[in-house]
Write an enzyme that holds these catalytic residues in place. Sequence first.
Site, PDB file in Angstrom:
ATOM      1  N   SER A 190      82.963 -53.776 -10.097  1.00 16.85           N
ATOM      2  CA  SER A 190      82.022 -54.868  -9.830  1.00 16.85           C
ATOM      3  C   SER A 190      81.715 -55.023  -8.349  1.00 16.85           C
ATOM      4  O   SER A 190      82.499 -54.645  -7.481  1.00 16.85           O
ATOM      5  CB  SER A 190      82.599 -56.188 -10.338  1.00 16.85           C
TER       6      SER A 190
HETATM    7  N1  SAH Z   1      87.619 -54.953 -13.442  1.00 20.82           N
HETATM    8  C1  SAH Z   1      87.204 -53.585 -13.182  1.00 20.82           C
HETATM    9  C2  SAH Z   1      85.775 -53.298 -13.579  1.00 20.82           C
HETATM   10  C3  SAH Z   1      85.533 -53.517 -15.016  1.00 20.82           C
HETATM   11  S1  SAH Z   1      84.308 -52.515 -15.782  1.00 20.82           S
HETATM   12  C4  SAH Z   1      87.454 -53.202 -11.742  1.00 20.82           C
HETATM   13  O1  SAH Z   1      87.845 -54.050 -10.933  1.00 20.82           O
HETATM   14  O2  SAH Z   1      87.277 -52.026 -11.434  1.00 20.82           O
HETATM   15  C5  SAH Z   1      84.668 -53.058 -17.432  1.00 20.82           C
HETATM   16  C6  SAH Z   1      85.845 -52.389 -18.047  1.00 20.82           C
HETATM   17  O3  SAH Z   1      86.124 -53.028 -19.293  1.00 20.82           O
HETATM   18  C7  SAH Z   1      85.581 -50.931 -18.392  1.00 20.82           C
HETATM   19  O4  SAH Z   1      86.541 -50.118 -17.768  1.00 20.82           O
HETATM   20  C8  SAH Z   1      85.680 -50.879 -19.909  1.00 20.82           C
HETATM   21  O5  SAH Z   1      86.210 -49.669 -20.405  1.00 20.82           O
HETATM   22  C9  SAH Z   1      86.597 -52.061 -20.190  1.00 20.82           C
HETATM   23  N2  SAH Z   1      86.552 -52.617 -21.545  1.00 20.82           N
HETATM   24  C10 SAH Z   1      85.489 -52.868 -22.341  1.00 20.82           C
HETATM   25  N3  SAH Z   1      85.882 -53.398 -23.526  1.00 20.82           N
HETATM   26  C11 SAH Z   1      87.241 -53.504 -23.470  1.00 20.82           C
HETATM   27  C12 SAH Z   1      88.259 -53.966 -24.370  1.00 20.82           C
HETATM   28  N4  SAH Z   1      87.961 -54.431 -25.596  1.00 20.82           N
HETATM   29  N5  SAH Z   1      89.541 -53.908 -23.974  1.00 20.82           N
HETATM   30  C13 SAH Z   1      89.884 -53.432 -22.760  1.00 20.82           C
HETATM   31  N6  SAH Z   1      88.989 -52.966 -21.852  1.00 20.82           N
HETATM   32  C14 SAH Z   1      87.675 -53.012 -22.200  1.00 20.82           C
END
Ligand code: SAH
Length: 239
Positions: free
Chosen positions: A72
């Site tokens: 993000s």
């Molecule tokens: N917080 C992260 C960026 C998040 S991007 C950072 O600081 O880099 C969103 C992430 O959520 C992705 O890696 C995606 O694979 C994950 N995601 C989506 N659905 C999910 C779920 N049900 N459980 C765990 N992770 C999930």
Amino acid sequence: MKSIILWSPNTVNAAESKKIRLVMSLRKAGIQDTAVLSAIERVPREHFIPQAMQDQAYEDIAVPIGLGQTISQPFVVAKMTEALELNDRHKALEIGTGTGYQACVLSKIVRRVYTIERHKPLHSHAEENFKQLGLRNITTLCGDGMRGWPKIHGIEQAPFDRIIVTAAAREKPPAKLIEQLKVGGIMVAPVGESGKQMLKRYKKESEDTYSISDIMPVRFVPLLPDIARDDTREEMVVA
Ligand code: SAH
């Protein structure tokens, strides 16, 4: 024995001054919580950015991290972290570890962070990042965060003081997450379909009631069920 130092003071200073500029711009953009600004100042964002994008580590932009996912934008990380009203006694849960950057920011403020990622390669890479940075108050899990933090070896970690979801639920965050929030606790989560998402703040008022407020429009990848299959291309359609 003589040691060779492969380190250039100029590079370090350049990264440091970019980081200070970023923190100043976050302050100017309205982030007031000094614990949040200080945490962002103490986290080496370049560590979480793919090699090819290193020059963008301290730009206030989201950066692709592979598998169709993104780290993000720092302003969004700061805004979400601030909205959580954290302190050093809190136990926080993050859904969507990604690179681990957000978890790392949280870990500088709270007592303990639990974070779940559904993509195995991202989960392993984030774990490696935490190890390299010597962060000992983060516990990771590769799994489906929509189900909350499971009992592991009979040990329950829920309820959490704070929950942060960094992928967007279509209509509302999974009920299990609200369930795993302490009464009085805060959850921050993006909600809505691609192009129409709103970052929302949920405050659990009692065992079965919560209040909701809008923070700002955002763009996140979707929250998806189950552990991702290695060959999955499902997220690649996200704008
Ligand atoms: N917080 C992260 C960026 C998040 S991007 C950072 O600081 O880099 C969103 C992430 O959520 C992705 O890696 C995606 O694979 C994950 N995601 C989506 N659905 C999910 C779920 N049900 N459980 C765990 N992770 C999930």
